[in-house]
Scaffold this motif. Structure first.
Motif, PDB file in Angstrom:
ATOM      1  N   ARG A  64       0.850  -1.183   0.000  1.00  0.00           N
ATOM      2  CA  ARG A  64       0.000   0.000   0.000  1.00  0.00           C
ATOM      3  C   ARG A  64       0.887   1.234   0.000  1.00  0.00           C
ATOM      4  O   ARG A  64       1.748   1.382   0.880  1.00  0.00           O
ATOM      5  N   LYS A  65       0.671   2.134  -0.940  1.00  0.00           N
ATOM      6  CA  LYS A  65       1.556   3.279  -1.102  1.00  0.00           C
ATOM      7  C   LYS A  65       1.559   4.181   0.119  1.00  0.00           C
ATOM      8  O   LYS A  65       2.621   4.621   0.574  1.00  0.00           O
ATOM      9  N   THR A  66       0.380   4.486   0.660  1.00  0.00           N
ATOM     10  CA  THR A  66       0.345   5.408   1.795  1.00  0.00           C
ATOM     11  C   THR A  66       1.023   4.809   3.025  1.00  0.00           C
ATOM     12  O   THR A  66       1.622   5.536   3.821  1.00  0.00           O
ATOM     13  N   PRO A 162      -3.412   9.271   5.181  1.00  0.00           N
ATOM     14  CA  PRO A 162      -4.529   8.335   5.295  1.00  0.00           C
ATOM     15  C   PRO A 162      -4.487   7.315   4.156  1.00  0.00           C
ATOM     16  O   PRO A 162      -3.792   7.520   3.152  1.00  0.00           O
ATOM     17  N   ASP A 163      -5.215   6.245   4.308  1.00  0.00           N
ATOM     18  CA  ASP A 163      -5.261   5.210   3.280  1.00  0.00           C
ATOM     19  C   ASP A 163      -6.175   5.683   2.154  1.00  0.00           C
ATOM     20  O   ASP A 163      -7.371   5.390   2.131  1.00  0.00           O
ATOM     21  N   VAL A 164      -5.598   6.448   1.226  1.00  0.00           N
ATOM     22  CA  VAL A 164      -6.354   6.974   0.096  1.00  0.00           C
ATOM     23  C   VAL A 164      -5.652   6.593  -1.200  1.00  0.00           C
ATOM     24  O   VAL A 164      -4.457   6.280  -1.212  1.00  0.00           O
ATOM     25  N   ARG A 208     -11.417   7.699  -9.334  1.00  0.00           N
ATOM     26  CA  ARG A 208     -11.740   7.024  -8.077  1.00  0.00           C
ATOM     27  C   ARG A 208     -11.089   7.742  -6.902  1.00  0.00           C
ATOM     28  O   ARG A 208     -11.695   7.902  -5.840  1.00  0.00           O
ATOM     29  N   GLY A 209      -9.856   8.203  -7.095  1.00  0.00           N
ATOM     30  CA  GLY A 209      -9.186   8.946  -6.038  1.00  0.00           C
ATOM     31  C   GLY A 209      -9.879  10.260  -5.733  1.00  0.00           C
ATOM     32  O   GLY A 209     -10.030  10.640  -4.568  1.00  0.00           O
ATOM     33  N   THR A 210     -10.333  10.947  -6.783  1.00  0.00           N
ATOM     34  CA  THR A 210     -11.038  12.211  -6.592  1.00  0.00           C
ATOM     35  C   THR A 210     -12.360  12.002  -5.864  1.00  0.00           C
ATOM     36  O   THR A 210     -12.706  12.744  -4.932  1.00  0.00           O
ATOM     37  N   PHE A 211     -13.120  10.985  -6.268  1.00  0.00           N
ATOM     38  CA  PHE A 211     -14.400  10.701  -5.622  1.00  0.00           C
ATOM     39  C   PHE A 211     -14.202  10.326  -4.156  1.00  0.00           C
ATOM     40  O   PHE A 211     -14.972  10.737  -3.278  1.00  0.00           O
ATOM     41  N   GLU A 212     -13.159   9.563  -3.900  1.00  0.00           N
ATOM     42  CA  GLU A 212     -12.872   9.129  -2.534  1.00  0.00           C
ATOM     43  C   GLU A 212     -12.565  10.322  -1.631  1.00  0.00           C
ATOM     44  O   GLU A 212     -13.080  10.422  -0.510  1.00  0.00           O
ATOM     45  N   LEU A 213     -11.749  11.241  -2.123  1.00  0.00           N
ATOM     46  CA  LEU A 213     -11.409  12.416  -1.323  1.00  0.00           C
ATOM     47  C   LEU A 213     -12.634  13.301  -1.097  1.00  0.00           C
ATOM     48  O   LEU A 213     -12.814  13.843   0.003  1.00  0.00           O
ATOM     49  N   ALA A 214     -13.466  13.460  -2.113  1.00  0.00           N
ATOM     50  CA  ALA A 214     -14.672  14.275  -1.955  1.00  0.00           C
ATOM     51  C   ALA A 214     -15.613  13.674  -0.927  1.00  0.00           C
ATOM     52  O   ALA A 214     -16.282  14.398  -0.176  1.00  0.00           O
ATOM     53  N   ARG A 215     -15.652  12.360  -0.872  1.00  0.00           N
ATOM     54  CA  ARG A 215     -16.534  11.673   0.080  1.00  0.00           C
ATOM     55  C   ARG A 215     -15.985  11.710   1.501  1.00  0.00           C
ATOM     56  O   ARG A 215     -16.719  11.969   2.458  1.00  0.00           O
TER      57      ARG A 215
END
Length: 284
Positions: A64-66, A162-164, A208-215
């Motif tokens: 996992r990168k983060t 965070p795990d994003v 997917r990364g953008t949607f995840e951060l917005a959520r």
């Protein structure tokens, strides 16, 4: 001293190309590199260790990168601190330029400008990036160049990563537009996907990364900055750009739909077509 953290998951084909830009013989006292091999099943760690004591290699079973970024932070104690993807190329002079810019004290995070390497890419991919190069997002290095640098004050802006999916976008949104900078005098080379299918996969991950951060972090949207919409609409006034605009819009529409449909689904499979190392970059 400058610290560089490189998260690396199965990057044995390209890690030497990246590290060779910063490691010299005799070694540069001003740079210390931490390569965090996360969940590797190849020879990434062995290749990195061949660069000698300048490169500190850490291995983790967690792919996992983060998690790798957080491990790198635990080991690094100096600033400025640069976070670089293992498959990009940035020269030591560009690294120094990032450090100097942070040293001026008026910004907290900086990045180089991305040069997109289109060698071996299909006509469709080239058309896509031809349009992208005209948009404001192409001038945003924090999230487009594969590299960003934080001052000590900047790194204190947030705790652990965070795990994003989109760590670079997460970092960029921690700062107001006037607190961040993209340097035109410092460049990084980013290797584009060779095929349009791989390009769609990369764009799907970005959405997917953008949607995840917005959520998860809706409060960060206030720092978003300039968007592409107005510029993209204006480009339609130029008929010779229509083929490229059609490709650009289709790729992003498909990617966006896939990102929505697969939200929370299986793990994204990264692009492998751009990971072609030069054998001459590998240390003997």
């Amino acid at each position: 001293m400058i610290s560089i953290i490189v998260p690396a998951h199965n990057e044995s084909s390209v890690i030497a190309r990246t590290l060779s830009q910063w490691v010299r013989d005799p070694p540069l006292d001003e740079i210390r590199v931490v390569v965090v091999c996360n969940g590797c099943t190849d020879h990434t760690a062995n290749v990195a260790r061949r660069f000698g004591p300048t490169v500190h290699v850490v291995e983790s079973d967690i792919a996992r990168k983060t998690h790798a970024l957080n491990l790198g932070d635990q080991i690094s104690s100096v600033f400025p601190r640069i976070y670089a993807d293992a498959d990009i190329v940035i020269t030591v002079d560009a690294v120094r330029a990032l450090a100097r810019r942070l040293g001026q004290g008026d910004v907290l995070v900086v990045a180089p400008t991305a040069d997109i390497n289109l060698t071996g890419c299909s006509w469709l991919v080239r058309k896509y990036y031809g349009i992208r190069s005209r948009l404001p997002s192409s001038r945003e290095g924090i999230g487009g160049s594969g590299v960003y640098a934080l001052s000590e004050a900047g790194r204190l802006r947030f705790g652990q990563f965070p795990d994003v999916t989109a760590d670079d976008t997460y970092v960029r949104l921690q700062f107001r537009p006037e607190e961040r900078d993209t340097l035109s005098c410092a460049r990084s080379t980013v290797f584009a996907p060779r095929t349009v299918l791989q390009l769609i996969a990369v764009r799907t991950r970005a959405y997917r990364g953008t949607f995840e951060l917005a959520r998860r972090f809706p409060e960060l949207r206030v720092n978003k900055g300039e968007v592409n919409d107005r510029t993209l609409i204006a480009l339609f006034k130029e008929p010779h750009l229509w083929p490229g605009l059609l490709i650009y819009c289709c790729v992003n529409i498909v990617a966006r739909c896939r990102a929505i449909a697969r939200r929370g689904a299986d793990r994204w499979q990264r692009d492998e077509t751009s990971r072609a190392a030069l054998s001459a970059d590998t240390p003997q």
